[in-house]
Scaffold this motif. Structure first.
Motif, PDB file in Angstrom:
ATOM      1  N   MET A   1       0.856  -1.179   0.000  1.00 27.49           N
ATOM      2  CA  MET A   1       0.000   0.000   0.000  1.00 27.49           C
ATOM      3  C   MET A   1       0.901   1.241   0.000  1.00 27.49           C
ATOM      4  O   MET A   1       2.040   1.184   0.438  1.00 27.49           O
ATOM      5  N   ASN A   2       0.378   2.355  -0.464  1.00 30.25           N
ATOM      6  CA  ASN A   2       1.099   3.632  -0.460  1.00 30.25           C
ATOM      7  C   ASN A   2       2.354   3.626  -1.329  1.00 30.25           C
ATOM      8  O   ASN A   2       3.386   4.168  -0.959  1.00 30.25           O
TER       9      ASN A   2
ATOM     10  N   ASP B   1       6.176  11.510  -4.018  1.00 33.97           N
ATOM     11  CA  ASP B   1       6.425  11.169  -2.609  1.00 33.97           C
ATOM     12  C   ASP B   1       6.959   9.749  -2.460  1.00 33.97           C
ATOM     13  O   ASP B   1       7.767   9.479  -1.569  1.00 33.97           O
TER      14      ASP B   1
ATOM     15  N   CYS C   1      -1.113  17.705  -1.007  1.00 31.16           N
ATOM     16  CA  CYS C   1      -0.908  16.320  -0.572  1.00 31.16           C
ATOM     17  C   CYS C   1       0.555  15.932  -0.673  1.00 31.16           C
ATOM     18  O   CYS C   1       1.123  15.341   0.243  1.00 31.16           O
TER      19      CYS C   1
ATOM     20  N   SER D   1       2.895  15.034   2.355  1.00 29.84           N
ATOM     21  CA  SER D   1       3.381  13.664   2.335  1.00 29.84           C
ATOM     22  C   SER D   1       4.908  13.610   2.431  1.00 29.84           C
ATOM     23  O   SER D   1       5.467  12.832   3.200  1.00 29.84           O
TER      24      SER D   1
ATOM     25  N   ILE E   1       4.980  12.702   6.190  1.00 30.17           N
ATOM     26  CA  ILE E   1       4.664  11.272   6.246  1.00 30.17           C
ATOM     27  C   ILE E   1       5.870  10.419   5.898  1.00 30.17           C
ATOM     28  O   ILE E   1       6.227   9.506   6.649  1.00 30.17           O
ATOM     29  N   GLN E   2       6.522  10.701   4.752  1.00 34.59           N
ATOM     30  CA  GLN E   2       7.627   9.844   4.312  1.00 34.59           C
ATOM     31  C   GLN E   2       8.744   9.835   5.343  1.00 34.59           C
ATOM     32  O   GLN E   2       9.496   8.877   5.476  1.00 34.59           O
TER      33      GLN E   2
ATOM     34  N   PHE F   1       8.486   9.559   8.456  1.00 34.20           N
ATOM     35  CA  PHE F   1       8.248   8.601   9.533  1.00 34.20           C
ATOM     36  C   PHE F   1       8.096   7.163   9.032  1.00 34.20           C
ATOM     37  O   PHE F   1       7.939   6.255   9.821  1.00 34.20           O
ATOM     38  N   ARG F   2       8.079   7.007   7.702  1.00 38.06           N
ATOM     39  CA  ARG F   2       7.820   5.666   7.178  1.00 38.06           C
ATOM     40  C   ARG F   2       9.044   4.782   7.247  1.00 38.06           C
ATOM     41  O   ARG F   2      10.150   5.224   6.980  1.00 38.06           O
ATOM     42  N   LYS F   3       8.832   3.522   7.564  1.00 35.52           N
ATOM     43  CA  LYS F   3       9.937   2.557   7.553  1.00 35.52           C
ATOM     44  C   LYS F   3       9.644   1.500   6.493  1.00 35.52           C
ATOM     45  O   LYS F   3       8.514   1.091   6.303  1.00 35.52           O
TER      46      LYS F   3
ATOM     47  N   ARG G   1       9.747  -2.236   5.054  1.00 34.40           N
ATOM     48  CA  ARG G   1       9.773  -3.543   5.715  1.00 34.40           C
ATOM     49  C   ARG G   1      10.423  -4.602   4.843  1.00 34.40           C
ATOM     50  O   ARG G   1      10.417  -4.493   3.640  1.00 34.40           O
TER      51      ARG G   1
END
Lengths: 229, 116
Positions: A167-168, A174, A214, A218, A222-223, A225-227, A229
């Motif tokens: 997702m995302n 972004d 947006c 983003s 947002i990006q 804080f994203r990790k 996986r």
């Protein structure tokens, strides 16, 4: 290298035949797939009549959903690379070999066909938006992406699966920013793009404003804080 | 607006923000949907830091207390969200209906082809 050209098409009945015929006759070494994103016009019919390779989405998923459908097709088909290629005639296929070559030579994860590696970026309204995004990516990643909104992007096998299943992972600046932060290798090559020949552009003024809002939120909030996986 | 209320609003906003981030990290929320909540928590933080803005709105609308005005702002923002969600649900239902119908029609076509 087994390369797939993904051609997302939404109401492109005026363009699709010319674009695909050109790909078939000039670049038979690459596979292609048309992703009809629930068009209301005859796009799907034209593809079926000519026997083009077609993913016919029964409802409209939007650019991100259609793009992901193409990525899934590339992933399940075991392709080494997949390129996003607009169905409206803006992208010139003569740059495809250059993008593929660059990916092989530089071992890049993503190669972007940029209008502004060597050319200067004009000061039109649209390009001011592009400059803001470029600056945002520069601030958050320290890397220079000269054409963050370019739709002409070649993805390597390594990232295709991620795009296909997570997702995302929209085909937007972004995501590029996020992947850069996670250490992906992204290269740019100079290309020239055409004005669209027929049909209407996707971005209206309010939509562009919302898009910019947006994207900036983003990239900055947002990006960060994203990790991965 | 009392200091306590301002601190509570800021703390709640920060928690909201972190919670939204967690959902995105776990791939349970789309970025487009999170933008609203990030803006929402930003607005609450800004109003808590600069209560003059609320006082200004209060005077224009002729509301007696600042707290009521904060509530009004929050209710307005939530109503906007409910409205957009309502539209989105309608669109989703419409898409689901279309998808189901198309699936059934395709199945029917395949069966006919098999028989032939």
């Amino acid at each position: 290298m087994k390369v797939l050209i993904m051609v997302p098409a939404y109401n492109e009945e005026e363009n699709i035949e010319r674009v695909i015929q050109h790909l078939i006759s000039e670049y038979p070494q690459y596979d292609y797939i048309v992703i009809n994103d629930g068009s209301q016009d005859a796009t799907a019919q034209i593809c079926q009549d000519h026997g083009y390779h077609l993913l016919d989405l029964p409802i409209n998923l939007g650019l991100a959903g259609g793009f992901q459908a193409g990525m899934k097709y590339a992933w399940l088909g075991g392709y080494d690379a997949a390129i996003q290629f607009d169905g409206d005639g803006q992208h010139d296929p003569k740059y495809l070999p250059l993008l593929v070559e660059t990916m092989e030579k530089e071992k890049a994860d993503i190669v972007i066909g940029s209008r502004f590696v060597e050319e200067k970026k004009p000061w039109s309204a649209r390009m001011i938006g592009s400059r803001i995004l470029q600056l945002a990516i520069r601030i958050t990643t320290g890397k220079k992406i000269t054409d963050p909104t370019s739709g002409m992007r070649l993805f390597s096998k390594k990232v295709i699966q991620e795009f296909a299943t997570s997702m995302n992972y929209g085909p937007e600046p972004d995501t590029i920013c996020y992947l850069l932060r996670q250490g992906a290798k992204i290269k740019e090559v100079q290309v020239t793009m055409h004005e669209r020949i027929a049909g209407e552009s996707y971005l209206s003024i309010p939509r562009s404003f919302w898009y910019m809002l947006c994207m900036t939120i983003s990239i900055f909030f947002i990006q960060w804080f994203r990790k991965r996986r | 607006m009392s200091i306590t209320l301002r601190v509570v609003l800021i703390v709640v906003s920060v928690i909201t923000f972190l919670y939204v981030m967690r959902r995105i990290n776990k791939s349970q929320m789309q970025i487009g949907d999170s933008i609203y909540w990030i803006l929402f928590s930003m607005v609450l933080v800004i109003l808590s830091i600069f209560p003059q803005i609320v006082d200004w709105i209060k005077q224009i609308l002729g509301i007696a207390s600042t707290v009521n005005c904060i509530f009004l702002v929050i209710i307005f923002l939530l109503l906007m969200k409910i409205f957009s969600m309502s539209i989105k649900i309608s669109q989703l239902e419409n898409k689901l209906t279309g998808l189901t119908q198309r699936y059934a029609i395709d199945q029917n076509r395949f069966q006919k082809e098999d028989k032939e």
